[in-house]
Design a protein around this motif. Structure first.
Motif, PDB file in Angstrom:
ATOM      1  N   THR A 152       0.840  -1.191   0.000  1.00  0.00           N
ATOM      2  CA  THR A 152       0.000   0.000   0.000  1.00  0.00           C
ATOM      3  C   THR A 152       0.871   1.234   0.000  1.00  0.00           C
TER       4      THR A 152
ATOM      5  N   ILE B  83      -4.584   4.826   5.992  1.00  0.00           N
ATOM      6  CA  ILE B  83      -5.161   3.614   6.583  1.00  0.00           C
ATOM      7  C   ILE B  83      -5.059   3.654   8.105  1.00  0.00           C
TER       8      ILE B  83
ATOM      9  N   GLN C  71      -8.215   3.573  10.645  1.00  0.00           N
ATOM     10  CA  GLN C  71      -8.357   2.510  11.636  1.00  0.00           C
ATOM     11  C   GLN C  71      -8.327   3.048  13.064  1.00  0.00           C
TER      12      GLN C  71
ATOM     13  N   ASN D 226     -10.195  -4.108   7.253  1.00  0.00           N
ATOM     14  CA  ASN D 226      -9.804  -3.769   5.876  1.00  0.00           C
ATOM     15  C   ASN D 226     -10.761  -4.406   4.870  1.00  0.00           C
ATOM     16  N   ASN D 227     -11.996  -4.547   5.292  1.00  0.00           N
ATOM     17  CA  ASN D 227     -13.041  -5.199   4.513  1.00  0.00           C
ATOM     18  C   ASN D 227     -14.260  -4.278   4.508  1.00  0.00           C
TER      19      ASN D 227
ATOM     20  N   SER E  28      -5.565 -11.504   4.843  1.00  0.00           N
ATOM     21  CA  SER E  28      -4.587 -11.431   5.919  1.00  0.00           C
ATOM     22  C   SER E  28      -4.360 -12.822   6.513  1.00  0.00           C
TER      23      SER E  28
ATOM     24  N   THR F 101     -10.741 -10.763   6.951  1.00  0.00           N
ATOM     25  CA  THR F 101      -9.831  -9.644   7.178  1.00  0.00           C
ATOM     26  C   THR F 101      -8.821  -9.636   6.038  1.00  0.00           C
TER      27      THR F 101
ATOM     28  N   LYS G 150      -5.344  -7.735   4.048  1.00  0.00           N
ATOM     29  CA  LYS G 150      -4.061  -7.114   4.389  1.00  0.00           C
ATOM     30  C   LYS G 150      -4.162  -5.596   4.410  1.00  0.00           C
ATOM     31  N   SER G 151      -4.949  -5.037   3.509  1.00  0.00           N
ATOM     32  CA  SER G 151      -5.144  -3.590   3.426  1.00  0.00           C
ATOM     33  C   SER G 151      -6.512  -3.347   2.793  1.00  0.00           C
ATOM     34  N   PRO G 152      -7.046  -2.125   2.939  1.00  0.00           N
ATOM     35  CA  PRO G 152      -8.360  -1.849   2.353  1.00  0.00           C
ATOM     36  C   PRO G 152      -8.396  -2.030   0.838  1.00  0.00           C
ATOM     37  N   GLU G 153      -7.262  -1.817   0.165  1.00  0.00           N
ATOM     38  CA  GLU G 153      -7.246  -2.003  -1.284  1.00  0.00           C
ATOM     39  C   GLU G 153      -7.682  -3.417  -1.655  1.00  0.00           C
TER      40      GLU G 153
ATOM     41  N   TYR H  68     -12.402   6.639   2.766  1.00  0.00           N
ATOM     42  CA  TYR H  68     -11.221   6.462   1.929  1.00  0.00           C
ATOM     43  C   TYR H  68     -11.124   7.487   0.813  1.00  0.00           C
TER      44      TYR H  68
END
Length: 189
Positions: free
Chosen positions: A41, A47, A51, A63-64, A78, A88, A90-93, A177
């Protein structure tokens, strides 16, 4: 024959390669690439802010932002899966990527191309006989944000970004975002 220069050269090359392997690398679009070449990211500060500010929002914490339930082995998942129901990422992307894939597949695989059809499948009123969602309100909110009527046929690909943003807003009570982060997530689709 003296092999010292060759050994020194080999050592220098090994050290240089080890150093290079540890350096961050960026794709053409500016995404930070990890050892696998997958986007980590470039939105770390954003992020962390989201969070920290909205830790009570399950979808943002995981991140979902679409609150996608566990089931499929999603790319970007993740290793740690602390939530018993929702995946879950790893990142919002990666969560946004999953949203995009699901929404495009609704149209491609199932012929669902109205906000009514999309949201009725995304958030059905009942799950296992238990009332879970106010699907009618959800449909009307998303249709309003897209500027279409609930039963108007749309090309999902042409409305993907506003559709994702509207779902994120409805699922979490806000859409925190940046367009850049959402664009990066949808670019992974």
């Amino acid at each position: 024959m003296n092999r010292t220069p060759a050994i020194v050269l080999i050592l220098v090359l090994v050290i240089a390669l080890a150093w290079y392997a540890g350096q961050p690398r960026f794709s053409v679009s500016g995404k930070l690439l990890g050892a696998t070449g997958l986007a980590r990211t470039r939105h770390k500060t954003e992020i962390e802010r989201v969070q920290n500010m909205y830790a009570d929002k399950r979808g943002l914490r995981n991140n979902n932002p679409g609150n996608i339930e566990k089931g499929a082995a999603w790319q970007g998942r993740s290793k740690s899966q602390p939530d018993s129901r929702f995946i879950t990422f790893k990142s919002p992307e990666w969560g946004i990527r999953a949203m995009g894939r699901i929404l495009l597949n609704y149209e491609r695989l199932h012929g669902i191309n109205t906000v009514n059809g999309i949201i009725s499948r995304w958030a059905p009123p009942k799950k296992n006989g238990v009332v879970e969602n106010d699907t009618t309100s959800y449909i009307n909110a998303v249709a309003s944000k897209l500027g279409v009527s609930p039963n108007q046929e749309i090309k999902v690909n042409n409305h993907l970004k506003p559709l994702v943003k509207a779902i994120i807003h409805h699922e979490n009570g806000l859409q925190p975002y940046s367009d850049a982060l959402i664009n990066d997530g949808l670019a992974l689709v």
